[in-house]
Write a protein that holds these residues in place. Structure first.
Motif, PDB file in Angstrom:
ATOM      1  N   ASN A  73       0.819  -1.209   0.000  1.00 50.37           N
ATOM      2  CA  ASN A  73       0.000   0.000   0.000  1.00 50.37           C
ATOM      3  C   ASN A  73       0.851   1.255   0.000  1.00 50.37           C
ATOM      4  N   ARG A  80      -3.820  -3.126  -5.636  1.00 52.03           N
ATOM      5  CA  ARG A  80      -4.845  -3.300  -4.611  1.00 52.03           C
ATOM      6  C   ARG A  80      -4.784  -4.716  -4.032  1.00 52.03           C
ATOM      7  N   PHE A  97      -7.681  -4.125   6.561  1.00 57.92           N
ATOM      8  CA  PHE A  97      -8.100  -2.874   5.929  1.00 57.92           C
ATOM      9  C   PHE A  97      -7.302  -1.685   6.463  1.00 57.92           C
ATOM     10  N   ARG A 102      -7.990  -3.673   0.231  1.00 59.28           N
ATOM     11  CA  ARG A 102      -9.248  -3.158  -0.320  1.00 59.28           C
ATOM     12  C   ARG A 102     -10.358  -4.202  -0.306  1.00 59.28           C
ATOM     13  N   GLY A 103      -9.990  -5.461   0.010  1.00 60.19           N
ATOM     14  CA  GLY A 103     -10.989  -6.517   0.037  1.00 60.19           C
ATOM     15  C   GLY A 103     -10.599  -7.615   0.990  1.00 60.19           C
ATOM     16  N   VAL A 121     -12.754  -4.608  -6.550  1.00 64.15           N
ATOM     17  CA  VAL A 121     -11.577  -3.927  -6.010  1.00 64.15           C
ATOM     18  C   VAL A 121     -10.781  -3.264  -7.131  1.00 64.15           C
ATOM     19  N   GLY A 124     -11.977   0.067  -7.957  1.00 66.48           N
ATOM     20  CA  GLY A 124     -11.799   1.096  -6.936  1.00 66.48           C
ATOM     21  C   GLY A 124     -12.711   0.979  -5.740  1.00 66.48           C
ATOM     22  N   ASP A 125     -13.540  -0.063  -5.697  1.00 64.55           N
ATOM     23  CA  ASP A 125     -14.434  -0.257  -4.564  1.00 64.55           C
ATOM     24  C   ASP A 125     -13.776  -1.161  -3.523  1.00 64.55           C
ATOM     25  N   THR A 126     -14.416  -1.303  -2.389  1.00 65.63           N
ATOM     26  CA  THR A 126     -13.975  -2.274  -1.392  1.00 65.63           C
ATOM     27  C   THR A 126     -14.919  -3.474  -1.419  1.00 65.63           C
ATOM     28  N   TYR A 127     -14.422  -4.603  -0.909  1.00 64.80           N
ATOM     29  CA  TYR A 127     -15.249  -5.807  -0.956  1.00 64.80           C
ATOM     30  C   TYR A 127     -14.983  -6.660   0.271  1.00 64.80           C
TER      31      TYR A 127
END
Length: 212
Positions: A73, A80, A97, A102-103, A121, A124-127
């Motif tokens: 990171n 990611r 996290f 990110r997931g 992910v 650009g989203d989290t899961y």
């Protein structure tokens, strides 16, 4: 032409690696570009290959996948990390996290959920997998119960794992850059919280929980 999503796997059980590679090869726009079974090789491989996605197990040789996630990171913010583990403890999820993942997926996840997590992910989203979300939902619904008082913190789980691996308090202190007194205090609190008499029983508990 469709964009290919490059994936790097960090896992120290070869059978699991082979299974993941086999699953991911079935998806046209996914490409596994490398894998490692220890923290040093993982960091070197990821920094060299700069994959889009890293599937990261928690317990790897030479360190913790959570620590590797923090390095990735910091060095490669566009790469990611998705944590993959048998652990469903919320402490693990939160710590992953907090260190830049990110997931988070359980190793019980399906091919469909693995693909969905990677795409989410990558976009650009989290899961967080359904298994974890369901557990958290029911915990919140019940308002918590007496068993929640026995749940270990992320640090306690880390120390429990090291104890179960046979490390002494001094070795654990050196590894975690803390004092031996701090480790002994954690050891005492862990045994008291779990109502266990000694390190042998704690090791058995760790194995039962899948920490090692």
């Amino acid at each position: 032409m469709a964009t290919t999503i490059s994936i790097y796997i960090v896992e120290d059980h070869q059978l699991i690696v082979d299974a993941w590679v086999s699953l991911l090869k079935q998806i046209d726009d996914f490409e596994v570009v490398g894998n490692s079974d220890n923290s040093d090789d993982a960091i070197e491989g990821i920094l060299n290959l700069r994959p889009d996605i890293v599937l990261m197990d928690i317990n790897i040789k030479g360190g913790s996948g959570i620590d590797v996630a923090a390095v990735v990171n910091d060095k490669l913010p566009k790469t990611r990390v998705i944590g993959l583990s048998i652990h469903d403890d919320m402490a693990f999820v939160k710590r992953f996290f907090q260190n830049g993942a990110r997931g988070y997926l359980s190793k019980n996840t399906t091919k469909e959920e693995l693909e969905a997590a990677i795409r989410s992910v990558y976009d650009g989203d989290t899961y967080v997998c359904k298994e974890i979300k369901d557990k958290q939902f029911f915990n919140n619904l019940s308002g918590g119960d007496d068993s929640s008082q026995k749940e270990l913190t992320a640090k306690e789980i880390e120390i429990t794992t090291l104890i179960a691996q046979g490390l002494t308090s001094r070795q654990i202190a050196d590894k975690l850059f803390v004092s031996r007194r701090t480790v002994d205090a954690h050891r005492h609190n862990i045994l008291k919280k779990l109502n266990l008499a000694n390190a042998a029983l704690l090791s058995a508990y760790a194995k039962d929980k899948g920490y090692i």
